[in-house]
Design a protein around this motif. Structure first.
Motif, short mmCIF file in Angstrom:
data_model
loop_
_atom_site.label_atom_id
_atom_site.label_comp_id
_atom_site.label_asym_id
_atom_site.label_seq_id
_atom_site.Cartn_x
_atom_site.Cartn_y
_atom_site.Cartn_z
N GLU A 286 -65.29 -12.21 51.44
CA GLU A 286 -64.99 -11.98 49.69
C GLU A 286 -65.14 -12.39 48.67
O GLU A 286 -65.62 -11.35 47.62
CB GLU A 286 -62.88 -11.94 49.58
N ALA A 287 -65.97 -13.83 48.92
CA ALA A 287 -66.86 -13.94 47.42
C ALA A 287 -68.69 -13.64 48.00
O ALA A 287 -68.83 -13.99 46.46
CB ALA A 287 -66.92 -15.60 47.34
N GLU A 288 -68.57 -13.04 49.05
CA GLU A 288 -69.88 -12.17 48.89
C GLU A 288 -69.74 -11.21 48.31
O GLU A 288 -70.93 -11.10 47.97
CB GLU A 288 -70.28 -12.24 50.48
N GLU A 289 -68.62 -10.21 48.71
CA GLU A 289 -68.95 -8.45 47.64
C GLU A 289 -68.62 -8.80 46.48
O GLU A 289 -69.18 -8.23 45.88
CB GLU A 289 -67.16 -8.74 48.85
N ILE A 290 -67.86 -9.94 46.04
CA ILE A 290 -67.86 -10.00 44.90
C ILE A 290 -69.16 -10.17 44.14
O ILE A 290 -69.41 -9.65 42.68
CB ILE A 290 -66.49 -11.50 44.18
N GLN A 291 -70.20 -10.55 44.31
CA GLN A 291 -71.53 -11.29 44.33
C GLN A 291 -72.39 -10.37 44.77
O GLN A 291 -72.84 -9.67 43.54
CB GLN A 291 -71.75 -12.72 45.29
N ILE A 292 -71.61 -8.81 45.39
CA ILE A 292 -72.72 -8.29 45.80
C ILE A 292 -72.16 -7.34 44.35
O ILE A 292 -73.13 -6.23 44.23
CB ILE A 292 -72.51 -7.26 47.29
N ALA A 293 -70.78 -7.42 43.75
CA ALA A 293 -70.93 -6.31 42.74
C ALA A 293 -71.17 -6.86 41.89
O ALA A 293 -71.90 -5.92 40.65
CB ALA A 293 -68.92 -6.48 42.61
N LYS A 294 -71.13 -8.11 41.35
CA LYS A 294 -72.41 -9.02 40.62
C LYS A 294 -73.47 -8.68 39.79
O LYS A 294 -74.42 -7.87 38.92
CB LYS A 294 -72.29 -10.15 39.64
N THR A 295 -73.92 -8.41 41.67
CA THR A 295 -76.09 -8.03 41.75
C THR A 295 -76.41 -6.99 41.40
O THR A 295 -77.19 -6.99 40.90
CB THR A 295 -76.45 -9.07 42.79
N THR A 296 -75.31 -6.06 41.64
CA THR A 296 -76.01 -4.66 41.59
C THR A 296 -75.66 -3.45 41.30
O THR A 296 -75.72 -2.90 40.93
CB THR A 296 -75.75 -4.24 43.33
N THR A 297 -74.59 -3.95 40.25
CA THR A 297 -74.16 -3.19 39.27
C THR A 297 -74.89 -3.12 37.50
O THR A 297 -74.62 -3.06 36.90
CB THR A 297 -72.52 -2.96 38.81
N GLY A 298 -75.92 -4.20 37.96
CA GLY A 298 -76.36 -4.48 36.56
C GLY A 298 -77.49 -2.91 36.18
O GLY A 298 -77.27 -2.37 36.88
N ASP A 299 -78.24 -3.41 35.78
CA ASP A 299 -79.43 -2.42 35.11
C ASP A 299 -80.55 -2.22 35.73
O ASP A 299 -80.59 -1.17 36.35
CB ASP A 299 -80.64 -3.19 33.69
N GLU A 300 -81.28 -3.53 37.11
CA GLU A 300 -82.34 -3.29 38.11
C GLU A 300 -82.00 -4.32 38.43
O GLU A 300 -81.85 -5.22 38.18
CB GLU A 300 -83.58 -2.36 37.29
N LEU A 301 -83.05 -4.15 40.12
CA LEU A 301 -82.83 -5.04 40.98
C LEU A 301 -84.37 -5.78 40.41
O LEU A 301 -85.40 -5.22 39.98
CB LEU A 301 -82.47 -4.91 42.62
N PRO A 302 -84.16 -7.34 40.64
CA PRO A 302 -85.00 -8.00 40.69
C PRO A 302 -86.44 -7.58 41.35
O PRO A 302 -86.16 -7.35 42.72
CB PRO A 302 -85.02 -9.52 40.94
N ARG A 303 -87.78 -7.88 40.91
CA ARG A 303 -88.40 -7.06 41.65
C ARG A 303 -88.87 -8.45 42.85
O ARG A 303 -89.26 -9.75 42.23
CB ARG A 303 -90.10 -7.09 41.42
N LEU A 304 -88.94 -9.09 43.53
CA LEU A 304 -89.01 -9.71 44.57
C LEU A 304 -90.98 -10.22 44.72
O LEU A 304 -91.67 -9.43 44.76
CB LEU A 304 -88.99 -10.04 46.04
N ASN A 305 -91.40 -11.51 44.60
CA ASN A 305 -92.67 -11.88 44.57
C ASN A 305 -93.58 -11.42 46.20
O ASN A 305 -92.50 -12.22 47.07
CB ASN A 305 -92.77 -13.13 44.87
N PRO A 306 -94.20 -11.58 46.27
CA PRO A 306 -94.61 -11.37 47.85
C PRO A 306 -95.11 -12.37 47.97
O PRO A 306 -95.49 -13.42 47.43
CB PRO A 306 -95.87 -10.31 47.69
N LEU A 307 -95.52 -12.66 49.41
CA LEU A 307 -94.84 -14.42 49.84
C LEU A 307 -96.27 -14.43 51.08
O LEU A 307 -96.57 -15.47 51.70
CB LEU A 307 -93.69 -15.08 50.61
N LEU A 308 -96.84 -13.51 51.90
CA LEU A 308 -97.28 -13.09 53.20
C LEU A 308 -98.51 -11.98 52.77
O LEU A 308 -97.73 -11.29 52.16
CB LEU A 308 -96.86 -13.12 54.39
N THR A 309 -99.38 -11.97 53.70
CA THR A 309 -100.02 -10.82 53.82
C THR A 309 -100.02 -10.50 55.05
O THR A 309 -99.53 -10.86 55.68
CB THR A 309 -102.25 -11.11 52.89
N ALA A 310 -101.04 -8.98 55.53
CA ALA A 310 -100.65 -8.44 56.56
C ALA A 310 -101.62 -9.72 57.87
O ALA A 310 -100.90 -9.49 58.72
CB ALA A 310 -101.00 -6.87 56.67
#
Length: 339
Positions: A201-225
């Protein structure tokens, strides 16, 4: 240069360079989990299983109902590793050339016409094969050839796929009408069956908060091929004690109801057990997990951790087991507990 006796024995202790590389891999994995946590809520076990498959150079089958962020997770995993991502939505009318590509007649600058190969969506580092059980068998076979050989064949010509190459296929367990379930021999091509469950339930609430905003954050690349390929070779060099090899072989042999080592309670519940490829995948999966955990040698707990994902889809239960609602996963867990 390594001497001949060392070449004959693959279970040599890791050198100083490899030890330092494993330490770096553990640090990168922890940063990867934190980075994905900016977008993916929960699913920590799923992330670890996917990382194990990636560094083991194996493919995975994801099982879960719609809406559990499978596509988002796979695409963001590729984003954190600077890898090309491709999603293929499998449908009953999907043809092999729709995923592999095909030759197209094109006009050159000199006015001549010639066939040129146009790559399909399979030419990516991370491929999400969404609802693979909806495609007809011929298309599934083309996909599985690419998974096994790391190349595609079109009109007799071979085209290698870029490394690293990881296929994450999904199956929808809810709606089975009009599907072509993967045969057991083809399921065996996937190292792990990763099951996704509903969030808390707590995760589902957090999912709603995270995904209903303007846009998702862009993640930083950590490794190369190139770094991923280096770590894949590193995982292969993680030593395995002889007693672990013996334990893994005996565990897999216990899943076979016709064998002498199968326990009496298992025989009426299982019609077919796991084959030799399960032994190979348990070893390489345990190596990958040990490296991610910062261990310089495979431990029994590493085998236990990967046992259920690797063995569950390789065990075919009988009608008696299905009528009693005994699952293959429960059978694996009992075998591990009794070993």
């Amino acid at each position: 240069m390594m001497n001949q006796s060392a070449e004959m024995n693959p279970e040599q202790p890791l050198g100083d360079d490899d030890v330092q590389a494993i330490n770096r891999l553990g640090d990168v994995y922890n940063r990867l989990c934190r980075e994905l946590g900016r977008v993916i809520v929960g699913q920590h076990a799923t992330i670890e299983q996917l990382a194990i498959c990636l560094f083991a150079r194996r493919h995975a089958l994801l099982m879960g109902v719609p809406g559990l962020a499978k596509t988002l997770l796979v695409s963001k995993l590729a984003e954190t590793m600077s890898l090309d991502f491709s999603r293929i939505q499998f449908t009953p009318d999907l043809m092999p050339m729709d995923i592999t590509g095909t030759d197209i007649l094109q006009e050159t600058s000199t006015g001549h016409r010639e066939l040129q190969f146009v790559k399909g969506p399979i030419f990516a580092n991370v491929v999400l094969a969404d609802e693979i059980n909806r495609a007809p068998p011929k298309t599934q076979a083309a996909m599985l050839e690419a998974m096994q050989e790391h190349r595609v064949t079109v009109l007799g010509k071979h085209f290698p796929l870029d490394e690293p190459f990881l296929v994450l296929a999904t199956q929808n367990p809810v709606e089975q009408e009009g599907t072509y379930p993967l045969p057991e021999a083809q399921l065996d091509r996937f190292m792990s069956l990763v099951e996704l469950d509903y969030p808390s339930e707590a995760e589902e609430i957090q999912i709603a908060k995270t995904t209903t905003g303007d846009e998702l954050p862009r993640l930083n690349p950590l490794l190369t091929a190139e770094e991923i390929i280096g770590y894949q070779h590193l995982v292969r060099r993680v030593p395995v004690p002889d007693h672990i090899y013996t334990y893994v072989a005996r565990l897999v042999r216990k899943t076979r109801p016709d064998g002498d080592t199968a326990p009496a309670w298992l025989k009426p519940l299982v019609s077919w057990g796991a084959g030799p490829r399960a032994v190979q995948n348990l070893i390489i999966g345990a190596k990958s997990r040990a490296a991610l955990e910062g261990s310089y040698m495979v431990r029994l707990e590493d085998v236990h951790y990967v046992a259920a994902p690797i063995l569950t889809h390789r065990i075919i239960t009988t009608f008696a087991a299905q009528s009693e609602r005994v699952t293959a996963k429960e059978i694996v867990e009992r075998l591990v507990a009794e070993s």
